[in-house]
Scaffold this active site. Structure first.
Site, PDB file in Angstrom:
ATOM      1  N   ASP A  65       0.858  -1.205   0.000  1.00  0.00           N
ATOM      2  CA  ASP A  65       0.000   0.000   0.000  1.00  0.00           C
ATOM      3  C   ASP A  65       0.887   1.246   0.000  1.00  0.00           C
ATOM      4  OD1 ASP A  65       0.704  -0.716   2.751  1.00  0.00           O
ATOM      5  OD2 ASP A  65      -0.547   0.957   3.356  1.00  0.00           O
ATOM      6  N   HIS A  90       1.467  -8.956  -3.592  1.00  0.00           N
ATOM      7  CA  HIS A  90       0.454  -7.933  -3.322  1.00  0.00           C
ATOM      8  C   HIS A  90       1.208  -6.616  -3.162  1.00  0.00           C
ATOM      9  CE1 HIS A  90      -3.408  -6.408  -1.760  1.00  0.00           C
ATOM     10  NE2 HIS A  90      -2.638  -5.618  -1.021  1.00  0.00           N
ATOM     11  N   ASP A 114       1.290 -17.519  -4.055  1.00  0.00           N
ATOM     12  CA  ASP A 114       1.840 -16.451  -4.894  1.00  0.00           C
ATOM     13  C   ASP A 114       0.706 -15.830  -5.720  1.00  0.00           C
ATOM     14  OD1 ASP A 114       3.384 -14.741  -6.370  1.00  0.00           O
ATOM     15  OD2 ASP A 114       4.195 -16.297  -7.696  1.00  0.00           O
ATOM     16  N   GLU A 139       2.249 -10.059   0.492  1.00  0.00           N
ATOM     17  CA  GLU A 139       2.538  -8.625   0.417  1.00  0.00           C
ATOM     18  C   GLU A 139       4.038  -8.453   0.667  1.00  0.00           C
ATOM     19  OE1 GLU A 139      -0.201  -6.119   2.537  1.00  0.00           O
ATOM     20  OE2 GLU A 139       0.809  -4.274   1.922  1.00  0.00           O
TER      21      GLU A 139
HETATM   22  O1  9MR Z   1       2.888  -6.575   9.488  1.00  0.00           O
HETATM   23  C1  9MR Z   1       1.624  -6.279  10.040  1.00  0.00           C
HETATM   24  C2  9MR Z   1       1.130  -7.496  10.790  1.00  0.00           C
HETATM   25  O2  9MR Z   1       1.973  -7.770  11.883  1.00  0.00           O
HETATM   26  C3  9MR Z   1      -0.286  -7.263  11.260  1.00  0.00           C
HETATM   27  O3  9MR Z   1      -0.778  -8.463  11.828  1.00  0.00           O
HETATM   28  C4  9MR Z   1      -1.161  -6.841  10.079  1.00  0.00           C
HETATM   29  C5  9MR Z   1      -2.602  -6.573  10.459  1.00  0.00           C
HETATM   30  O4  9MR Z   1      -2.690  -5.459  11.276  1.00  0.00           O
HETATM   31  O5  9MR Z   1      -0.626  -5.676   9.476  1.00  0.00           O
HETATM   32  C6  9MR Z   1       0.659  -5.874   8.953  1.00  0.00           C
HETATM   33  O6  9MR Z   1       1.111  -4.672   8.412  1.00  0.00           O
HETATM   34  C7  9MR Z   1       0.456  -4.191   7.265  1.00  0.00           C
HETATM   35  C8  9MR Z   1       0.022  -2.769   7.581  1.00  0.00           C
HETATM   36  O7  9MR Z   1      -0.985  -2.804   8.531  1.00  0.00           O
HETATM   37  C9  9MR Z   1      -0.424  -2.014   6.330  1.00  0.00           C
HETATM   38  N1  9MR Z   1       0.544  -2.072   5.291  1.00  0.00           N
HETATM   39  C10 9MR Z   1       0.882  -3.447   4.924  1.00  0.00           C
HETATM   40  C11 9MR Z   1       1.465  -4.160   6.120  1.00  0.00           C
HETATM   41  C12 9MR Z   1       1.966  -5.550   5.742  1.00  0.00           C
HETATM   42  O8  9MR Z   1       0.925  -6.429   5.440  1.00  0.00           O
END
Ligand code: 9MR
Length: 580
Positions: free
Chosen positions: A186, A509, A551, A560
């Site tokens: 994102d 992603h 994937d 992601e």
């Molecule tokens: O890395 C983060 C993970 O530990 C959490 O469980 C998750 C849900 O809150 O979010 C992950 O971080 C994401 C972030 O919230 C938004 N940008 C993408 C991040 C990686 O997936």
């Protein structure tokens, strides 16, 4: 299909291994090994799924010439994957070259190399991954190749969200907050996650300055006086400085859209961006990283006049704010009940900030050498956890170890416990190799969480601290097993770095990778990896934890990419290169 994989790997910079079409066509997904390669004198292991007892061979890639023969190890049942595996140990082979491993009745592996500096290209690519995440700038073809793109998210008109409003900066006030790295797939910029990411990269520089000076990522600043790891870090650091409210020293939790952008290129994004509520966690991570940056950048004062002082001032102001606001937690759901627009992007909510206090206090203590920053609970009893965005105490411990020769009285008194806890963590991690079917430190069921690949990388970072501390080679060897894990010796058989090998993720992603029209994904990015939580509800090949990876672009829970995952990979691979 295979043709496409080959083309894609070559487009990805032909990153690591010369492809051998004849053998690649037969590449067997049953042979799991580091697809990049091995140092001549280091251990070399492949894990073969479902093989009968027998011999294996190493062939020079592209030929049938056998250069090494060995016997497969005993059959071993892996209860986590419900598979029977055997190991092929070819550590004794020290011949330099490009090879494949052949197991009669099973097939031939992906090609790999044996040579000195075999992971150098991975270190460069993973550092370059940050360049591709830069916000507010165009990436010209000279540096970004096929992934060049116009600028997006200038962030010169960022609005103060009602949750962050003050008398001086009421809701709707326009702020300028450009640069920084996109957090992940994102396009938002989160202070908490930036903190551990920068802390990890700056620690790499502090621990291995001469290697970092040699490590080039081919970025626009590569020819200036600073090492690339610092130039790249500055892109994010300069943004971070803008996230502080000069009126009170508080730090906004994040700079974000209200909701996630679509799967489009940065230049196509025009929705309003906000800074939201100031939080204690953001202030402390900010204080920690800017205190560390001040120390790291001070010797570069001629190139960066005044910056080290500005960083330290910002750090102490954030620290003072946190003292006055010790429980300002970021609670997105509660915030959405109170303010408009509702925010639905990444939360990075952390309501246990004891470790953030420890980290901020330690960095300020070490940088200023002022005893007044020492806090008794920099130390915590019990096992030291592996670092992650919500658990930064290990970064404090690593800084104390690094600075051990110059610590003041309180720091010196703490050292025995710090040493003992770091060594205990490393001993636990390295012992896991004996019980895990893939003989990597990574492999407990609890290791498979959202971003499990960063768990593997951060375990490696912990093991390397123990190696530096004790000189015990087995910790370095154990760290290398987790690099092997990330580059292919894992149950999925994927090399988890985009562009890393012929079996790397093709559909992360990641908005630019999805939207840029280039077949190959943006290279040098570590995907999250197996995550039994499967929060994205995509289709997965298996529900068994080490295999819960797909994937597929829909899979934000396993596929992601994220800056806090790339940073420990950069640390791990660069440190391993430096130490070999
Ligand atoms: O890395 C983060 C993970 O530990 C959490 O469980 C998750 C849900 O809150 O979010 C992950 O971080 C994401 C972030 O919230 C938004 N940008 C993408 C991040 C990686 O997936």
């Amino acid at each position: 299909m295979l043709r496409k994989a080959l083309r894609t790997a070559l487009a990805a910079g032909g990153l690591l291994v010369a492809r051998q079409p004849t053998q690649a066509q037969q590449a067997s997904a049953a042979i799991h090994l580091n697809q990049v390669g091995f140092y001549p004198a280091a251990p070399k292991l492949a894990v073969v799924v479902g093989a009968a007892a027998g011999q294996f061979q190493l062939l020079a890639a592209g030929s049938e010439k056998s250069i090494f023969t060995g016997a497969l190890g005993a059959a071993r049942y892996d209860s986590l994957t419900r598979q029977t595996v055997r190991q092929a140990d070819f550590s004794a082979c020290q011949q330099v070259g490009t090879f494949v491993l052949r197991v009669p009745g099973v097939g031939t592996s992906y090609p790999f190399q044996i040579k000195p500096r075999v992971h150098e290209a991975v270190a460069q690519a993973a550092l370059k991954g940050f360049y591709y995440q830069r916000a507010s700038t165009a990436l010209p073809p000279a540096y970004a190749g096929a992934w060049s793109r116009p600028a997006g998210h200038p962030d010169t008109q960022v609005l103060v969200h009602p949750s962050a409003a003050t008398a001086q900066r009421p809701a709707g006030t326009v702020l300028v907050s450009p640069r920084g790295w996109y957090d992940a797939g994102d396009y938002n910029k989160y202070v908490v996650n930036s903190g551990i990411t920068l802390g990890t990269l700056l620690s790499l520089y502090e621990n291995f300055p001469s290697y970092c000076t040699r490590l080039s990522a081919d970025i626009p600043e590569s020819t200036n006086a600073l090492p690339d790891v610092l130039d790249e870090s500055l892109w994010n650091l300069r943004w971070l400085l803008t996230m502080q409210d000069p009126a009170d020293g508080g730090v906004y939790h994040k700079l974000t859209n209200a909701g996630f952008d679509g799967m489009v290129m940065p230049a196509a994004c025009h929705t309003p961006r906000y800074v939201v509520q100031k939080s204690t966690a953001a202030a402390l991570d900010f204080a920690a990283v800017l205190a560390q940056a001040s120390r790291v950048l001070r010797p570069f004062g001629h190139a960066l006049p005044g910056l080290a002082d500005s960083c330290l001032r910002a750090s102490t102001q954030a620290w003072t704010w946190a003292r006055q606001h010790p429980a300002s937690y970021y609670r997105q759901e509660a915030l959405n009940k109170q303010f408009q627009p509702a925010i639905s992007t990444g939360a990075y909510g952390d309501e246990d900030v004891r470790d953030e206090w420890a980290w901020a206090a330690t960095e300020l203590y070490v940088t200023t050498q002022n005893e007044r920053y020492w806090l008794a609970d920099i130390l915590a009893p019990g096992p030291l956890p592996v670092a992650n965005w919500g658990q930064v105490r290990p970064l404090a411990y690593y800084t104390l170890l690094r600075a051990s020769a110059t610590l003041g009285p309180a720091g010196r008194r703490a050292l025995p416990q710090v040493r003992q806890q770091v060594l205990a963590l490393a001993a636990r991690l390295q012992a896991g190799r004996a019980t895990h079917a893939y003989s990597t430190a990574m492999g407990r069921i609890a290791d498979y969480t959202w971003g499990s690949n960063a768990e593997a990388a951060n375990q490696g970072v912990a093991l390397l601290q123990a190696y530096r501390l004790s000189g015990e080679r087995l910790y370095l060897t154990a760290a290398l097993t987790n690099l092997d894990y990330l580059l292919g010796r894992n149950a999925t058989g994927y090399c988890f770095l985009t562009g890393g090998s012929s079996r790397s993720p093709q559909h992360p992603h990641h908005r630019p990778s999805e939207a840029d029209g280039v077949p190959a994904p943006v290279p040098g990015l570590l995907v999250g990896g197996p995550n039994p939580g499967r929060q994205d509800n995509c289709t997965y090949p298996s529900a068994l934890p080490p295999l819960t990876y797909t994937d597929a672009v829909c899979s934000y829970a396993s596929n992601e990419i994220a800056i806090n995952w790339n940073a420990p990979l950069v640390y791990l691979v660069a440190a391993i290169e430096a130490l070999h």
